[in-house]
Design an enzyme around this catalytic site. Structure first.
Site, short mmCIF file in Angstrom:
data_model
loop_
_atom_site.label_atom_id
_atom_site.label_comp_id
_atom_site.label_asym_id
_atom_site.label_seq_id
_atom_site.Cartn_x
_atom_site.Cartn_y
_atom_site.Cartn_z
N LYS A 43 7.34 2.99 -7.26
CA LYS A 43 6.10 2.26 -7.50
C LYS A 43 5.98 1.76 -8.93
O LYS A 43 5.57 0.63 -9.18
CB LYS A 43 4.90 3.13 -7.13
CG LYS A 43 4.74 3.30 -5.63
CD LYS A 43 3.46 4.05 -5.29
CE LYS A 43 3.28 4.08 -3.78
NZ LYS A 43 3.12 2.75 -3.19
N THR A 220 -7.36 -2.72 -1.14
CA THR A 220 -6.56 -3.68 -0.37
C THR A 220 -6.68 -3.38 1.11
O THR A 220 -6.73 -2.21 1.52
CB THR A 220 -5.08 -3.64 -0.81
OG1 THR A 220 -4.56 -2.32 -0.62
CG2 THR A 220 -4.94 -4.03 -2.27
N ASP A 253 2.69 -2.64 -4.42
CA ASP A 253 3.10 -2.56 -5.82
C ASP A 253 3.11 -3.94 -6.46
O ASP A 253 2.72 -4.11 -7.63
CB ASP A 253 4.49 -1.93 -5.94
CG ASP A 253 4.54 -0.53 -5.39
OD1 ASP A 253 3.51 0.18 -5.45
OD2 ASP A 253 5.60 -0.13 -4.87
#
Length: 300
Positions: A43, A220, A253
């Site tokens: 990440k 998100t 990411d």
């Protein structure tokens, strides 16, 4: 790109071992895969590459092992011009992520932390001053995350993925907290001190997180876009770009790194999140994490 823009990612770097298959196996089941590939991931490293490609002068601080995987893990960052001077070398092996991707672009991921587990408070302190916007994730020890927050002199973008235990005061230092809907519910559970995870709608979870005192938040929502809110402003739901997804690995990411880059440029949170959604949409149309990140912004 301007010279005064800086994003510093303190986090994980891995080598991804990705197997492509028609469907993911169930418990105890063996499924034949079509192919596999070795590629850089983690990440922190993914977000560093995304921030650099999205227009920010970027530094990555993390750890790799004394093994052949180290070169793979850092190769695309080096090629893109990410500053790597403060990456440490550990006796632990370079981190590895074992990824399975099915024909519908769903994935399952197992991560072996390796050298990433050494990015503790001691290592972060030894790195020295952290310049500009600092980006953190949940793939390094909590002590490293907290020390990086203490050393930060600008905004801290916290992508607490995976969700690990972090003191309340440090959770509330995030500005913004960037998480998906599942991670948002887990973090609310931490802040509430609840034994159960909320199943409420994402806007309700966002309101409750902000009520705890977060400065700003992005949740998100995959194909449904994202929610963005700052203290004292109205929550905004931003639509996703409609694309045919081949592989969603690393898309979150890409989103986080692009948000940090645009915040470094002076965008509002909503502007940064809107740009990041478009940036991430480009990545799901190709296989892999870093390999799928756009090398040009002309298509945005």
């Amino acid at each position: 790109m301007t010279d005064n823009i800086q994003v510093t990612i303190v986090g994980s770097s891995n080598v991804d071992i990705t197997a492509l298959m028609n469907r993911l196996p169930g418990p105890g089941e063996t499924v034949l895969a079509d192919s596999y590939q070795l590629s850089p991931g983690g990440k922190g490293a993914n977000q560093a590459l995304a921030a650099q490609l999205a227009g920010a002068r970027t530094e990555f601080i993390g750890a790799v092992g004394e093994d052949s995987h180290a070169k793979i893990a850092l190769g695309q960052l080096e090629e893109a011009g990410v500053k790597l001077d403060r990456v440490s070398t550990s006796r632990q092996p370079t981190g590895v992520a074992i990824i399975q991707v099915d024909s519908g672009a769903e994935n399952s991921i197992a991560v072996v932390s390796g050298a990433n587990s050494t990015v503790t408070a001691e290592v972060v302190n030894a790195a020295g001053t952290l310049h500009g916007i600092v980006v953190l994730q949940g793939e390094i020890p909590a002590s490293g995350i907290k020390t990086a927050m203490d050393l930060a002199t600008d905004k801290v973008v916290l992508n607490l993925a995976p969700v690990i235990e972090l003191d309340r005061d440090y959770l509330l230092k995030a500005n913004p907290l960037v998480v998906n809907e599942h991670e948002a519910a887990l973090i609310l559970q931490q802040l509430d001190g609840s034994e159960t995870m909320s199943t409420e709608a994402e806007p309700v979870i966002a309101e409750k997180l902000m009520a705890h005192g977060l400065a700003s938040l992005v949740i998100t929502l995959g194909a449904n876009g994202c929610l963005a809110v700052e203290q004292g402003t109205e929550m905004q739901q931003l639509s996703a770009v409609k694309v045919k997804a081949l592989d969603t690995t690393g898309a979150g990411d890409a989103f986080t790194g692009a948000v940090a880059a645009r915040l470094a440029h002076g965008d509002t949170l909503a502007q940064a999140a809107d740009f990041a959604g478009k940036f991430a949409a480009l990545t799901v149309q190709a296989h892999g994490a870093q390999a799928s990140y756009p090398r040009s912004l002309d298509a945005l």
